[in-house]
Design a protein around this motif. Structure first.
Motif, mmCIF file in Angstrom:
data_model
loop_
_atom_site.group_PDB
_atom_site.id
_atom_site.type_symbol
_atom_site.label_atom_id
_atom_site.label_comp_id
_atom_site.label_asym_id
_atom_site.label_seq_id
_atom_site.Cartn_x
_atom_site.Cartn_y
_atom_site.Cartn_z
ATOM 1 N N ILE A 166 39.250 16.339 -108.228
ATOM 2 C CA ILE A 166 38.315 16.008 -107.158
ATOM 3 C C ILE A 166 37.144 15.229 -107.753
ATOM 4 O O ILE A 166 36.780 15.407 -108.923
ATOM 5 C CB ILE A 166 37.817 17.267 -106.417
ATOM 6 C CG1 ILE A 166 36.976 18.153 -107.342
ATOM 7 C CG2 ILE A 166 38.960 18.030 -105.801
ATOM 8 C CD1 ILE A 166 36.113 19.135 -106.587
ATOM 9 N N LEU A 167 36.597 14.359 -106.946
ATOM 10 C CA LEU A 167 35.413 13.587 -107.306
ATOM 11 C C LEU A 167 34.310 13.928 -106.323
ATOM 12 O O LEU A 167 34.579 14.139 -105.135
ATOM 13 C CB LEU A 167 35.704 12.088 -107.260
ATOM 14 C CG LEU A 167 36.820 11.591 -108.183
ATOM 15 C CD1 LEU A 167 37.129 10.124 -107.904
ATOM 16 C CD2 LEU A 167 36.459 11.790 -109.640
ATOM 17 N N PHE A 168 33.077 14.004 -106.790
ATOM 18 C CA PHE A 168 31.958 14.317 -105.906
ATOM 19 C C PHE A 168 30.674 13.751 -106.477
ATOM 20 O O PHE A 168 30.597 13.382 -107.652
ATOM 21 C CB PHE A 168 31.840 15.829 -105.671
ATOM 22 C CG PHE A 168 31.666 16.658 -106.922
ATOM 23 C CD1 PHE A 168 30.403 17.005 -107.385
ATOM 24 C CD2 PHE A 168 32.772 17.116 -107.626
ATOM 25 C CE1 PHE A 168 30.242 17.769 -108.529
ATOM 26 C CE2 PHE A 168 32.628 17.885 -108.769
ATOM 27 C CZ PHE A 168 31.352 18.222 -109.219
ATOM 28 N N TRP A 169 29.646 13.676 -105.616
ATOM 29 C CA TRP A 169 28.380 13.074 -105.982
ATOM 30 C C TRP A 169 27.370 14.175 -106.306
ATOM 31 O O TRP A 169 27.084 15.034 -105.475
ATOM 32 C CB TRP A 169 27.865 12.203 -104.855
ATOM 33 C CG TRP A 169 26.593 11.466 -105.152
ATOM 34 C CD1 TRP A 169 25.353 11.741 -104.675
ATOM 35 C CD2 TRP A 169 26.457 10.330 -106.004
ATOM 36 N NE1 TRP A 169 24.438 10.836 -105.172
ATOM 37 C CE2 TRP A 169 25.090 9.962 -106.002
ATOM 38 C CE3 TRP A 169 27.353 9.585 -106.777
ATOM 39 C CZ2 TRP A 169 24.602 8.878 -106.731
ATOM 40 C CZ3 TRP A 169 26.861 8.508 -107.503
ATOM 41 C CH2 TRP A 169 25.503 8.169 -107.478
ATOM 42 N N SER A 170 26.836 14.140 -107.498
ATOM 43 C CA SER A 170 25.849 15.127 -107.937
ATOM 44 C C SER A 170 24.470 14.480 -108.011
ATOM 45 O O SER A 170 24.314 13.283 -107.749
ATOM 46 C CB SER A 170 26.236 15.681 -109.308
ATOM 47 O OG SER A 170 25.942 14.732 -110.333
#
Length: 418
Positions: free
Chosen positions: A361-365
């Motif tokens: 999964i990819l996500f914005w931190s």
């Protein structure tokens, strides 16, 4: 004359790099990159533009017919696309709608096409899906959208207890107890009411009144025989009263939902992991979030006495991987499986921005794009930008390329910028 043989040649561009002096990182890196894409071969190309998909007009508008007209609605406040990119849903005004495509010059709709009316339209909506069903929740309004856009109740209320009174009969002496549950049209059963009991002296039976009911459901009545703690199904009814004067042989299946509750109220982020629904409830007084999880494959049933874990901070994201549930708060990022493990000492931005690229999964931190599991920050070595105050993200496959695209609402401070 220009010496072309000594002029530096750039075989490929590596992308954006703004955490070091641009004169020191090399010409292959870009200090700014506005409206361009870097291909997998390192070429620079102008990014594609966009076209209007949906427009809103106020009621009584007399100009050109818009591509999608919904009388009396407001602006978008939330939008969701299914993982297979075949269905879309959005909130506008106080209504939940399905996006049904982009017809050309569609006629003005003569009736309200909303799937549901919301009681808390300004609250942030969260979405998750499993088995082609889309679940939505904003802490007040919740539901389940089926593939045909039928909306079911997610939070099935627990019934009130009925009233018992003694009548003449032949029941064995002892104390009898009664509980009720609701069963929806699609077969899901609620948690059980509180028990109500009555003592029989050997020549009595009992009358059950005030049997609770809920629109669209039937009521099951469970009885525990004399001095027993095991509840068994007595009958299913849509009536408000009934009498019981039968032997124990007339009782059916055991009650299994006596200690279970519906979807907790005031929950926000939702997700599915290993056959259970997970929902987050922030507690401002303690600065912590309780994450509740449902019964296995019983997504509408929760044991709030036992099935939960607590994390510091406010949870903004729940994202599933094959190994663990990624829990992103405003200050930290955790992985939850058997227990809770911190995987990053910084948090995530609010919004629906995690995406699955089929390997992770990819996500914005708050420090850029991250991947999991294993956890890694994919951008912090070369890119530092203000993280925004809200983000939306998705995997976009176009032109032979696969990209994670994130859209930010401007704000925040860039971490360790040059």
């Amino acid at each position: 004359m220009l010496d072309t043989e000594s002029t530096p040649k750039i075989a490929k561009f590596f992308g954006l790099h703004n955490v070091t002096d641009s004169l020191r990182v090399g010409a292959q890196w870009l200090s700014t990159a506005n409206n361009v894409n870097i291909t997998d071969t390192g070429a620079i190309e102008k990014r594609e533009g966009y076209a209007l998909a949906t427009a809103f007009e106020i009621e009584g508008y007399e100009g050109d017919i818009p591509v999608f007209f919904i009388p009396g609605t407001g602006a978008f406040t939330s939008i969701y696309c299914t993982l297979d990119a075949q269905r879309g849903y959005f909130v506008a005004g106080n209504k939940l709608y399905a996006f049904t495509g982009v017809p050309s010059l569609a006629p003005v709709l003569s009736s309200d096409p909303a799937l549901a009316t919301l009681t808390a339209p300004s609250a942030e909506m969260f979405w998750a899906e499993i088995n082609d069903q889309v679940f939505y929740n904003n802490g007040t309004d919740s539901g389940i959208i089926l593939p045909d856009n039928t909306v079911l109740t997610w939070a099935i209320a627990t019934p009130d207890e009925p009233t018992l009174s003694a009548i003449t009969g032949t029941l064995a002496a002892g104390t009898y107890q009664v509980r009720c549950t609701f069963v929806t049209a699609d077969g899901r059963e609620s948690g059980a009411s509180d028990p109500v009991d009555i003592a029989m002296n050997g020549d009595q039976a009992f009358h059950i009144t005030s049997i609770p009911h809920q629109s669209g459901s039937v009521t099951r009545v469970y009885i525990s025989p004399a001095n027993s703690e095991v509840y068994q199904l007595a009958f299913t009814t849509t009536g408000s009263a009934a009498s019981w004067n039968f032997s124990n042989d007339a009782l059916g299946q055991d009650l299994r939902n006596e200690f279970l509750q519906p979807l907790p109220s005031s929950t926000t982020a939702i997700q599915f992991f290993k056959g259970r629904a997970y929902v987050a409830q922030y507690l401002p007084s303690t600065g912590q979030t309780v994450v509740w999880f449902s019964q296995s494959l019983g997504f509408h049933l929760f044991n709030t006495s036992a099935d939960f874990f607590i994390v510091p901070g406010q949870v903004h994201m729940l994202a599933p991987t094959s190994e663990a549930l990624i829990v992103g708060t405003d200050t930290q990022i955790f992985a939850y499986s058997v227990g809770l493990t911190e995987i990053a000492p910084y948090g995530v931005v609010p919004g629906q921005h995690w995406a699955d690229d089929e390997t992770r999964i990819l996500f914005w931190s708050t420090r850029g794009v991250c991947g999991a599991l294993p956890f890694s920050n994919l951008t912090e070595r070369q890119v530092s930008v203000a993280p925004g105050v809200r983000a939306g993200g998705a995997i976009v496959r176009s032109g032979g390329q696969t990209r994670y695209v994130v859209s930010l609402q401007q704000g925040g401070e860039a971490f360790n910028a040059y």
